[in-house]
Design a protein around this motif. Sequence first.
Motif, PDB file in Angstrom:
ATOM      1  N   LEU A 136       5.643   2.092  11.828  1.00 56.89           N
ATOM      2  CA  LEU A 136       4.464   2.309  10.993  1.00 56.89           C
ATOM      3  C   LEU A 136       4.474   3.710  10.391  1.00 56.89           C
ATOM      4  O   LEU A 136       4.165   3.888   9.207  1.00 56.89           O
ATOM      5  CB  LEU A 136       3.196   2.087  11.808  1.00 56.89           C
ATOM      6  CG  LEU A 136       1.878   2.327  11.057  1.00 56.89           C
ATOM      7  CD1 LEU A 136       1.755   1.421   9.841  1.00 56.89           C
ATOM      8  CD2 LEU A 136       0.686   2.115  11.996  1.00 56.89           C
ATOM      9  N   ALA A 137       4.852   4.706  11.186  1.00 62.48           N
ATOM     10  CA  ALA A 137       4.911   6.079  10.665  1.00 62.48           C
ATOM     11  C   ALA A 137       5.924   6.195   9.536  1.00 62.48           C
ATOM     12  O   ALA A 137       5.687   6.881   8.530  1.00 62.48           O
ATOM     13  CB  ALA A 137       5.268   7.045  11.794  1.00 62.48           C
ATOM     14  N   ALA A 138       7.056   5.512   9.678  1.00 63.69           N
ATOM     15  CA  ALA A 138       8.077   5.540   8.629  1.00 63.69           C
ATOM     16  C   ALA A 138       7.575   4.874   7.363  1.00 63.69           C
ATOM     17  O   ALA A 138       7.801   5.375   6.245  1.00 63.69           O
ATOM     18  CB  ALA A 138       9.348   4.856   9.127  1.00 63.69           C
ATOM     19  N   LEU A 139       6.879   3.753   7.508  1.00 62.19           N
ATOM     20  CA  LEU A 139       6.346   3.058   6.340  1.00 62.19           C
ATOM     21  C   LEU A 139       5.276   3.895   5.644  1.00 62.19           C
ATOM     22  O   LEU A 139       5.210   3.933   4.406  1.00 62.19           O
ATOM     23  CB  LEU A 139       5.770   1.702   6.760  1.00 62.19           C
ATOM     24  CG  LEU A 139       6.803   0.653   7.190  1.00 62.19           C
ATOM     25  CD1 LEU A 139       6.114  -0.567   7.779  1.00 62.19           C
ATOM     26  CD2 LEU A 139       7.695   0.251   6.013  1.00 62.19           C
ATOM     27  N   GLY A 202       0.382   2.434   4.009  1.00 62.17           N
ATOM     28  CA  GLY A 202       1.378   2.207   5.050  1.00 62.17           C
ATOM     29  C   GLY A 202       1.036   1.009   5.908  1.00 62.17           C
ATOM     30  O   GLY A 202       1.915   0.213   6.278  1.00 62.17           O
ATOM     31  N   ARG A 203      -0.237   0.850   6.228  1.00 60.56           N
ATOM     32  CA  ARG A 203      -0.652  -0.314   7.019  1.00 60.56           C
ATOM     33  C   ARG A 203      -0.454  -1.604   6.230  1.00 60.56           C
ATOM     34  O   ARG A 203      -0.050  -2.629   6.788  1.00 60.56           O
ATOM     35  CB  ARG A 203      -2.111  -0.159   7.453  1.00 60.56           C
ATOM     36  CG  ARG A 203      -2.304   0.942   8.492  1.00 60.56           C
ATOM     37  CD  ARG A 203      -3.744   1.067   8.943  1.00 60.56           C
ATOM     38  NE  ARG A 203      -3.860   1.984  10.070  1.00 60.56           N
ATOM     39  CZ  ARG A 203      -4.977   2.196  10.762  1.00 60.56           C
ATOM     40  NH1 ARG A 203      -6.084   1.551  10.429  1.00 60.56           N
ATOM     41  NH2 ARG A 203      -4.990   3.036  11.781  1.00 60.56           N
ATOM     42  N   GLN A 204      -0.743  -1.556   4.944  1.00 62.49           N
ATOM     43  CA  GLN A 204      -0.522  -2.740   4.111  1.00 62.49           C
ATOM     44  C   GLN A 204       0.967  -3.100   4.087  1.00 62.49           C
ATOM     45  O   GLN A 204       1.339  -4.278   4.184  1.00 62.49           O
ATOM     46  CB  GLN A 204      -1.029  -2.486   2.694  1.00 62.49           C
ATOM     47  CG  GLN A 204      -0.942  -3.709   1.784  1.00 62.49           C
ATOM     48  CD  GLN A 204      -1.573  -3.453   0.423  1.00 62.49           C
ATOM     49  OE1 GLN A 204      -2.053  -2.349   0.136  1.00 62.49           O
ATOM     50  NE2 GLN A 204      -1.572  -4.461  -0.416  1.00 62.49           N
ATOM     51  N   ALA A 205       1.817  -2.089   3.976  1.00 64.96           N
ATOM     52  CA  ALA A 205       3.264  -2.328   4.000  1.00 64.96           C
ATOM     53  C   ALA A 205       3.697  -2.891   5.349  1.00 64.96           C
ATOM     54  O   ALA A 205       4.574  -3.764   5.426  1.00 64.96           O
ATOM     55  CB  ALA A 205       4.014  -1.033   3.695  1.00 64.96           C
ATOM     56  N   PHE A 206       3.083  -2.406   6.432  1.00 65.41           N
ATOM     57  CA  PHE A 206       3.415  -2.899   7.769  1.00 65.41           C
ATOM     58  C   PHE A 206       3.060  -4.374   7.897  1.00 65.41           C
ATOM     59  O   PHE A 206       3.853  -5.170   8.415  1.00 65.41           O
ATOM     60  CB  PHE A 206       2.675  -2.078   8.825  1.00 65.41           C
ATOM     61  CG  PHE A 206       2.934  -2.533  10.232  1.00 65.41           C
ATOM     62  CD1 PHE A 206       4.023  -2.050  10.944  1.00 65.41           C
ATOM     63  CD2 PHE A 206       2.099  -3.460  10.850  1.00 65.41           C
ATOM     64  CE1 PHE A 206       4.279  -2.480  12.236  1.00 65.41           C
ATOM     65  CE2 PHE A 206       2.349  -3.889  12.143  1.00 65.41           C
ATOM     66  CZ  PHE A 206       3.436  -3.398  12.838  1.00 65.41           C
TER      67      PHE A 206
END
Length: 238
Positions: A136-139, A202-206
Amino acid sequence: MERPGGVHEGDPPGGDRVNPEHAALIDGEPLPRERVDSFLVAPHRGAGNCATSHDGPAPARLQIEAPSVARQRRRWATQVIVTDELARRACADRGLKVPEEVSPASVLAVAETDVADLGSIVAAALAHSPAVRTLLAALEAEQTVPETAVRDYYDRNQDRFLTPDALRRGVDPFGRTAAPEDLLPYDAVRDPITRELRTAAGRQAFFGWLDQARAGVTYSHGHEHPGDPSHPDHEHRH
């Protein structure tokens, strides 16, 4: 946990046993049931929802649960462990170094706000899995937030940026009584807004990654998604 007669706590009614060897197949590779069992019996600390809302070892709690609740808890726990395993593989594919768990025998606290924003499965996976947190941090770091989006957020949410004095005076940020000096300057809040929007992106990408990654998962009997309508105890809750 095993009840008399060799039936495990959480097994489906009618004598149908959950798969004794694996909880799921991920791209054809078995995910051992023991990983789900270990998660179910680990101490879970702090606030939360579903299997996260307790402070002691799971076995004592499971002994007094209705069978349908125990079955749903196993299915819910399977989703957490599947998410962990998918994240481990994604981190390996991306060359991301996953830190070692500080205390693998317990699950960290799950904030109620995370449960509300992410759903209990993903919130618990974040608390349980260093791989999920690393991914998640990477995204989040990959996300680019345009300046226009930051400015638009500031202009549309001015109620969030009233000065303390304006709040005390009850200024309506959307009315004619609001003056420029009643709002925190854009430059003063630009960076926090950017971070907030990057986190959301980032959460959406996750979630997009997780939806795709789950396509290669086949669940064993007794480990289906808790919202799967094909089993009688289903409930659509994350």
